[in-house]
Enzyme design. Structure first.
Site, PDB file in Angstrom:
ATOM      1  N   GLY A   1      69.436 -25.823  57.632  1.00  0.00           N
ATOM      2  CA  GLY A   1      68.327 -26.687  57.279  1.00  0.00           C
ATOM      3  C   GLY A   1      67.373 -26.811  58.438  1.00  0.00           C
TER       4      GLY A   1
ATOM      5  CG  ASP B   1      66.254 -38.155  54.236  1.00  0.00           C
ATOM      6  OD1 ASP B   1      65.333 -38.263  53.402  1.00  0.00           O
ATOM      7  OD2 ASP B   1      66.608 -37.057  54.700  1.00  0.00           O
TER       8      ASP B   1
ATOM      9  CB  ALA C   1      67.724 -31.481  60.958  1.00  0.00           C
TER      10      ALA C   1
END
Length: 405
Positions: free
Chosen positions: A18, A130, A20
């Site tokens: 991903g 989130d 991050a």
């Protein structure tokens, strides 16, 4: 190729990538684990790492059946990693990709599990920030619950707060009298952002409730209530539009969704209240089929805040609607991290006239408003009405004539 993570863990196989970082299947002293190794450029920011380490005790204390437990936090050179429990299954986004929407019973069961997880986190003083389908894992190794839904576990606590650490802006020279303007930015996933975050207010527990209610709406409908188009348009709709009802949804369930999507944070249910209310509704949803609705037309918004620039992508690399990389220069993969970083809109930009209603879902098969099919249907209705009126006039004249004889 295997790699060492600190002194106690070995990462053996990449499970996903991903914006991050990368999730690995790893091995630790207590057996298999999932290791989320964050990007090197994040790990090199010592201020940011310091903020994350401060959250270590809170993350390690989250022990709940519906929370993916954090076993350890590794800071070793350029490695910054979360060592988590390994969940055998898939994430909720992947299931939505295959099925588009779930039965109301399954959707409510999964949402109740996540609400339980949030209740535990909020009691510990942790706000997730989130909540979205990508961060909900479905445990396929456990017995299924109502509607055949596997138990749901919430993951990635602390990631949003890590990324949201303020950057170190250059300071003016002493005595210069110069001021460095602060550039407030909103960081998160556009489709699930609470209105108060869009307006630049701090993230409190109520933002997780709003996001979870958005996820529930998506599980039922197959699309989010305010999504569609440019991320800036999505942010604006969160603040200026009311949610449109879903055709066919039970009224008790709809009222719960509506309350949890309230613009005012204080009007929303708390996580424990939401979980209890959802489980009380569950028995009435048994055997109910999936909703049969079509996604509404995506309008064009007048306001579009400036997103961070992105490099050109091939069609295979382009994320789905609203998917903007969290870290500039990264390319979302199949996990589709959908964070975006944008400036906080001003009050004038968010004003946009009186509060309106968001895109109205259509019963399956109904024409889109303004389409050629819709205009044709309107003409047919007018013609039928004219025929009926003419027939009534003729019949009335005949009756009057008969009475006059």
């Amino acid at each position: 190729m295997a790699r060492r993570i600190g002194s106690r863990y070995t990462a053996n196989q990449v499970l996903g990538r991903g914006s991050a970082g990368t999730v690995w299947l790893g091995e630790g002293p207590r057996g298999p684990v999932a290791v989320k190794l964050l990007r090197e450029d994040l790990a090199e920011d010592r201020e940011l790492v310091g903020r994350f380490v401060q959250e270590r005790s809170a993350l390690l204390s989250l022990n709940h059946p519906h929370v993916v437990g954090v076993q350890d936090l590794v800071v070793d050179g350029t490695d910054l990693a979360l060592v988590m429990d390994l969940v055998r299954g898939t994430d909720l986004r992947t299931r939505l990709d295959h099925e588009r929407r779930l039965t109301p019973e399954a959707a409510v069961s999964i949402t109740a599990d996540v609400a339980d997880a949030l209740a535990a986190a909020h009691s510990a003083g942790v706000v997730h920030r989130d909540v979205k389908p990508e961060n909900v894992l479905l445990d396929s190794a456990a017995p299924p619950g109502p509607g055949g839904a596997p138990p749901a576990l919430l993951t990635d606590f602390g990631i949003a707060k890590l990324i949201d650490a303020p950057s170190r802006a250059p300071q003016p020279a002493a005595g210069s009298g110069a001021r460095v303007p602060s550039q407030r930015r909103v960081i998160g996933t556009p489709d699930y952002l609470a209105p108060e975050l869009v307006e630049g207010l701090p993230a409190r527990a109520a933002v997780d409730i709003y996001a979870l209610a958005t996820v529930l709406y998506e599980l039922l409908a197959g699309f989010t209530p305010f999504g569609g188009g440019h991320p800036g348009a999505v942010l604006r709709r969160h603040v200026t539009e009311t949610v449109a009802p879903l055709p066919g949804i039970p009224d008790e369930l709809w009222q719960l969704v509506l309350q949890c999507l309230a613009k005012a944070p204080a009007s929303r249910l708390r996580a424990a209240e939401m979980a209890t209310a959802l489980r009380e509704i569950l028995p009435d949803l048994k055997g109910m089929p999936r909703l049969d609705v079509d996604e509404p037309h995506e309008p064009t918004a007048a306001y579009e805040p400036d997103p961070l620039p992105e490099p050109a992508k091939t069609p295979e690399e382009r994320p789905r609607r609203g998917a903007v990389p969290l870290v500039h220069g990264s390319v979302p993969d199949s996990n589709r991290d959908t964070h975006t970083s944008m400036r906080v809109p001003s009050a004038d930009e968010l004003a946009g006239g009186p509060l309106g209603t968001a895109r109205v879902p259509r019963v399956h098969g109904a024409p889109r408003p303004g389409s050629a099919r819709a205009r044709t249907a309107a003409r047919v209705r007018r013609l039928r009405l004219a025929v009926v009126v003419a027939a009534v006039v003729v019949v009335t004249a005949a009756v009057v004539g008969w009475l006059a004889l």
